[in-house]
Design an enzyme around this catalytic site. Structure first.
Site, PDB file in Angstrom:
ATOM      1  N   ASP A   1       0.635  -1.342   0.017  1.00 26.76           N
ATOM      2  CA  ASP A   1      -0.124   0.054   0.065  1.00 26.76           C
ATOM      3  C   ASP A   1       0.732   1.425  -0.097  1.00 26.76           C
ATOM      4  O   ASP A   1       0.292   2.371  -0.011  1.00 26.76           O
ATOM      5  CB  ASP A   1      -1.093   0.153   1.195  1.00 26.76           C
ATOM      6  CG  ASP A   1      -2.001  -0.962   0.917  1.00 26.76           C
ATOM      7  OD1 ASP A   1      -2.690  -1.210  -0.076  1.00 26.76           O
ATOM      8  OD2 ASP A   1      -2.334  -2.020   2.061  1.00 26.76           O
TER       9      ASP A   1
ATOM     10  N   ARG B   1      -1.853   4.757   8.787  1.00 23.33           N
ATOM     11  CA  ARG B   1      -0.725   4.066   7.879  1.00 23.33           C
ATOM     12  C   ARG B   1       0.294   5.173   7.326  1.00 23.33           C
ATOM     13  O   ARG B   1       1.176   4.366   6.919  1.00 23.33           O
ATOM     14  CB  ARG B   1      -1.588   3.088   6.813  1.00 23.33           C
ATOM     15  CG  ARG B   1      -2.515   2.198   7.677  1.00 23.33           C
ATOM     16  CD  ARG B   1      -2.725   1.072   6.375  1.00 23.33           C
ATOM     17  NE  ARG B   1      -1.349   0.443   6.245  1.00 23.33           N
ATOM     18  CZ  ARG B   1      -1.253  -0.456   5.127  1.00 23.33           C
ATOM     19  NH1 ARG B   1      -2.434  -0.867   4.361  1.00 23.33           N
ATOM     20  NH2 ARG B   1      -0.004  -1.068   4.670  1.00 23.33           N
TER      21      ARG B   1
ATOM     22  N   ARG C   1     -10.034   4.264   0.520  1.00 20.76           N
ATOM     23  CA  ARG C   1      -8.546   4.388   0.599  1.00 20.76           C
ATOM     24  C   ARG C   1      -8.085   5.575  -0.496  1.00 20.76           C
ATOM     25  O   ARG C   1      -7.033   6.346  -0.165  1.00 20.76           O
ATOM     26  CB  ARG C   1      -7.712   3.298   0.808  1.00 20.76           C
ATOM     27  CG  ARG C   1      -8.134   2.408   1.777  1.00 20.76           C
ATOM     28  CD  ARG C   1      -7.820   2.902   3.030  1.00 20.76           C
ATOM     29  NE  ARG C   1      -8.222   2.019   4.284  1.00 20.76           N
ATOM     30  CZ  ARG C   1      -7.621   1.133   4.687  1.00 20.76           C
ATOM     31  NH1 ARG C   1      -6.438   0.734   4.406  1.00 20.76           N
ATOM     32  NH2 ARG C   1      -8.283   0.444   5.808  1.00 20.76           N
TER      33      ARG C   1
ATOM     34  N   HIS D   1      -9.972  -2.863  -1.676  1.00 22.50           N
ATOM     35  CA  HIS D   1      -8.975  -2.286  -2.852  1.00 22.50           C
ATOM     36  C   HIS D   1      -9.334  -3.094  -4.039  1.00 22.50           C
ATOM     37  O   HIS D   1     -10.154  -4.071  -3.979  1.00 22.50           O
ATOM     38  CB  HIS D   1      -7.502  -2.539  -2.061  1.00 22.50           C
ATOM     39  CG  HIS D   1      -6.841  -2.174  -1.149  1.00 22.50           C
ATOM     40  ND1 HIS D   1      -6.320  -2.636  -0.165  1.00 22.50           N
ATOM     41  CD2 HIS D   1      -6.643  -0.663  -0.855  1.00 22.50           C
ATOM     42  CE1 HIS D   1      -5.742  -1.845   0.801  1.00 22.50           C
ATOM     43  NE2 HIS D   1      -6.052  -0.654  -0.017  1.00 22.50           N
TER      44      HIS D   1
ATOM     45  N   CYS E   1      -0.480  -7.831  -1.079  1.00 14.67           N
ATOM     46  CA  CYS E   1      -0.274  -6.693   0.089  1.00 14.67           C
ATOM     47  C   CYS E   1       1.065  -7.118   0.863  1.00 14.67           C
ATOM     48  O   CYS E   1       1.566  -6.036   1.072  1.00 14.67           O
ATOM     49  CB  CYS E   1      -1.273  -6.993   1.297  1.00 14.67           C
ATOM     50  SG  CYS E   1      -2.767  -7.588   0.747  1.00 14.67           S
TER      51      CYS E   1
HETATM   52  C1  CIR Z   1      -5.801  -2.216   6.140  1.00  8.86           C
HETATM   53  O1  CIR Z   1      -7.006  -2.166   6.403  1.00  8.86           O
HETATM   54  O2  CIR Z   1      -5.122  -1.243   5.593  1.00  8.86           O
HETATM   55  C2  CIR Z   1      -4.789  -3.175   6.410  1.00  8.86           C
HETATM   56  N1  CIR Z   1      -5.415  -3.961   7.645  1.00  8.86           N
HETATM   57  C3  CIR Z   1      -4.818  -4.444   5.398  1.00  8.86           C
HETATM   58  C4  CIR Z   1      -4.313  -3.779   4.255  1.00  8.86           C
HETATM   59  C5  CIR Z   1      -4.202  -4.838   2.995  1.00  8.86           C
HETATM   60  N2  CIR Z   1      -3.636  -4.264   2.027  1.00  8.86           N
HETATM   61  C6  CIR Z   1      -3.660  -4.660   0.663  1.00  8.86           C
HETATM   62  O3  CIR Z   1      -4.618  -5.463   0.551  1.00  8.86           O
HETATM   63  N3  CIR Z   1      -3.097  -4.316  -0.406  1.00  8.86           N
END
Ligand code: CIR
Length: 253
Positions: A65, A84, A129, A159, A246
């Site tokens: 991310d 984040r 996001r 996402h 991720c």
């Molecule tokens: C979030 O909600 O940001 C994290 N708990 C999970 C992120 C997962 N990232 C992704 O699918 N690229």
């Protein structure tokens, strides 16, 4: 290929959650699964480069991310979840060894998990996001390199990469319940098995494919279509709403 990864944070139980109910995450199991994932990446011809651990960032393991990387440049994102944003500095530190860096600025927000790159086509999910200002910044940054950036609506998932990932330059694996097929004009689309809604998240590293053990029906479908999958169990990180793409940023060395 290089795979940037980052250790599972001690604080992962405080992770962001959007579509998943909170359940305790066993840190030891999560770390063992993450280590097996790194071994699968190595078997898939990647050299692992770890960003410095960020124990105070609960979601730090989900490096995807924090950056968008193409051959010409790396864009450090501005993640949609405020908690984040401190994650990006440590990934930028690593990426600057391999690419020139560009940055998403306020009011733009982008999570790398919303960005699907297939050849010169880049699809970006408009999600909780990633906003229009962020998409416009990515478009402006990639345009000089000949990339065509298109915003895509996603619904019911975190996402765009929860709903669609790259199988090859011209082919995507999709869950049509979460993204309209029409968004991907000109691409060949392979549907997941509808009994496995989270099954569209597949990680390709060149010619290799890493795929979760949790989706055997879609896994079968992919193998019948000629792919050889490296299967990993990421069940603990799935409780943090994470999946196979991720946990790494993949780039050509
Ligand atoms: C979030 O909600 O940001 C994290 N708990 C999970 C992120 C997962 N990232 C992704 O699918 N690229």
């Amino acid at each position: 290929m290089i795979a940037i990864t980052r250790a599972v944070s001690d604080a992962i139980n405080d992770c962001e959650l959007t579509h998943v109910a909170r359940e305790p995450i066993d840190l030891e199991v999560a770390r063992a699964q993450h280590a097996a994932y790194e071994r699968a990446l190595e078997a898939a011809q990647c050299t692992i480069v770890r960003a410095a651990p960020a124990p105070d960032c609960p979601d730090a393991v989900f490096v995807e991310d924090t950056a968008i990387v193409v051959d010409e440049v790396a864009i450090i994102t501005r993640p949609g979840a405020v908690s984040r944003r401190p994650e990006t500095a440590g990934v930028a530190e690593v990426l600057q060894r391999f690419r020139e860096l560009r940055f998403i600025d306020a009011p733009g927000t982008v999570d790398g998990g919303d960005v699907v790159v297939a050849g010169r086509r880049v699809f970006i999910g408009r999600s909780s996001r990633t906003n229009d200002a962020g998409i416009a910044q990515v478009r402006a940054l990639l345009l000089p390199f000949g990339y065509d950036v298109k915003g895509v609506e996603v619904r019911g998932c975190l996402h765009l990469k929860s709903a669609a990932t790259r199988l090859s330059e011209g082919q995507l694996l999709v869950n049509p319940a979460w993204v309209d097929r029409a968004a991907f004009d000109g691409m060949e689309l392979l549907d997941i098995n509808p009994a496995e809604p989270n099954a569209a998240n597949l990680l390709s590293t060149g010619d290799d494919f890493i795929y979760p053990a949790a989706f055997p029906r879609t896994g079968d479908l992919l193998e019948r279509s000629g792919l050889t999958l490296k299967i990993v169990d990421l069940s603990e990180l799935a409780k943090a709403e994470g999946a196979v793409t991720c946990c790494s940023v993949i780039l050509t060395a």
